[in-house]
Write an enzyme that holds these catalytic residues in place. Structure first.
Site, short mmCIF file in Angstrom:
data_model
loop_
_atom_site.label_atom_id
_atom_site.label_comp_id
_atom_site.label_asym_id
_atom_site.label_seq_id
_atom_site.Cartn_x
_atom_site.Cartn_y
_atom_site.Cartn_z
N PRO A 16 0.82 -1.21 0.00
CA PRO A 16 0.00 0.00 0.00
C PRO A 16 0.86 1.26 0.00
CG PRO A 16 -0.05 -1.07 2.14
CD PRO A 16 0.68 -1.98 1.22
N GLU A 17 0.45 2.26 -0.76
CA GLU A 17 1.14 3.54 -0.76
C GLU A 17 0.29 4.56 0.00
OE1 GLU A 17 3.74 4.78 -3.54
OE2 GLU A 17 3.64 3.06 -4.86
N ARG A 21 14.23 -2.41 -8.33
CA ARG A 21 12.91 -2.11 -8.85
C ARG A 21 13.08 -1.67 -10.30
NH1 ARG A 21 10.36 1.11 -3.65
NH2 ARG A 21 12.46 1.26 -2.83
#
Ligand SMILES: [Zn+2]
Length: 309
Positions: free
Chosen positions: A2-3, A294
């Site tokens: 979650p951001e 990433r």
């Protein structure tokens, strides 16, 4: 993972459904969910019982509930009125919620069947008929009780004292952020993801804000002018506010939820996840590059790499 916008949705749900209620019982059903509370599950349950939940707070992706002695606000919650909680919390304790990869905080009726991955159940001393459940399939998340930073107006748990304010926080200091960027020998995307400089900006929002700002992710922060930093912060705020507007539509239901997905915002992304698709500004195919385990997505034409050397 979650951001910030997803966590803010959860915070609003907790503020609406849980703040102002007094804890009656705490049931820890899985020790992993309480492992950050080093004194153990029994200590967590004993200390929390009888305390009143204060206003739900958030900084970046961190979410916490200050707790204090029980009070009359529990009654208004019992009557179904959104309790007005004044920041009178001086007790200096807070429950920190770690959502991890898959953690959910659900407000459920007592008689709703237990979720398969129910880890912690908190019942309240009122007749509202609902309880707070921490559900977490992968058990990377959990709850823990901490002292708050003495004198801190946000009642920040001491274990996250190093976390900087997030860009949506009215007290975020733009000038101090720019000065910190100029002082550091780092690059702009690393700085955006550095939680001690600015919190709550994840990989997706960093790529989106950099694309809007026409800044390459490897641009040294020392080269940013004050207007350029201001422009970048403006774009960071716009991207997050837009995501919040989309993700914040369901918090008024009796279901406080983070499911670890952020797909709701996907259709409006300009850079992230758009490898080989045309840049919406210039038509050049968006590129993806490995970046710190990433990926970074950028337009090679709009976001020129910094000159080496
Ligand atoms: Zn472009």
């Amino acid at each position: 993972m979650p951001e910030l916008p997803e966590v803010e949705v959860v915070r609003r749900g907790l503020a609406r459904w849980v703040s102002g209620r007094t804890v009656d019982t705490v049931e820890v059903r899985h020790p992993r969910a309480i492992r950050r509370h080093t004194a153990g599950a029994a200590d967590f349950a004993d200390r929390l019982t009888g305390l009143r939940i204060g206003p739900a707070r958030r900084r970046g992706k961190y979410l916490w509930l200050p707790v204090t002695g029980g009070g009359p606000a529990a009654q208004s919650a019992a009557e179904g009125i959104a309790p007005v909680v004044t920041p009178d919390v001086t007790h200096g304790l807070a429950v920190l919620a770690h959502l991890g990869m898959s953690g959910q905080l659900l407000v459920q009726p007592h008689d709703a069947p237990d979720e398969k991955h129910l880890r912690i159940r908190i019942r309240f001393a009122d007749t509202d008929g609902t309880e707070l459940r921490f559900v977490d399939q992968r058990t990377f998340g959990g709850l823990s009780l901490h002292d708050t930073v003495p004198g801190d107006p946000d009642l920040l748990p001491d274990v996250i004292a190093h976390i900087a304010r997030d860009p949506l926080d009215p007290a975020f200091d733009d000038a101090a952020f720019h000065d910190a960027l100029r002082r550091r020998r780092t690059t702009i995307k690393r700085a955006l993801l550095d939680q001690t400089l600015i919190s709550g900006v994840g990989n997706i929002y960093a790529d989106e804000a950099l694309w809007r700002s026409r800044l390459h992710y490897d641009r040294p922060t020392a080269t940013l002018t004050r207007p350029r930093t201001a422009e970048l912060l403006g774009h960071v705020r716009d991207v997050m506010t837009a995501a919040l507007a989309v993700g914040g539509t369901s918090f008024d239901s009796l279901y406080v939820n983070v499911n670890g997905e952020s797909g709701y915002f996907e259709r409006s992304l300009d850079a992230y996840g758009r490898e080989d698709e045309p840049c919406r500004r210039c038509g050049t195919p968006i590129r993806r590059r490995p970046w710190m385990n990433r990926s970074s997505y950028f337009c090679p034409r709009c976001q020129r790499p910094p000159r080496s050397g």
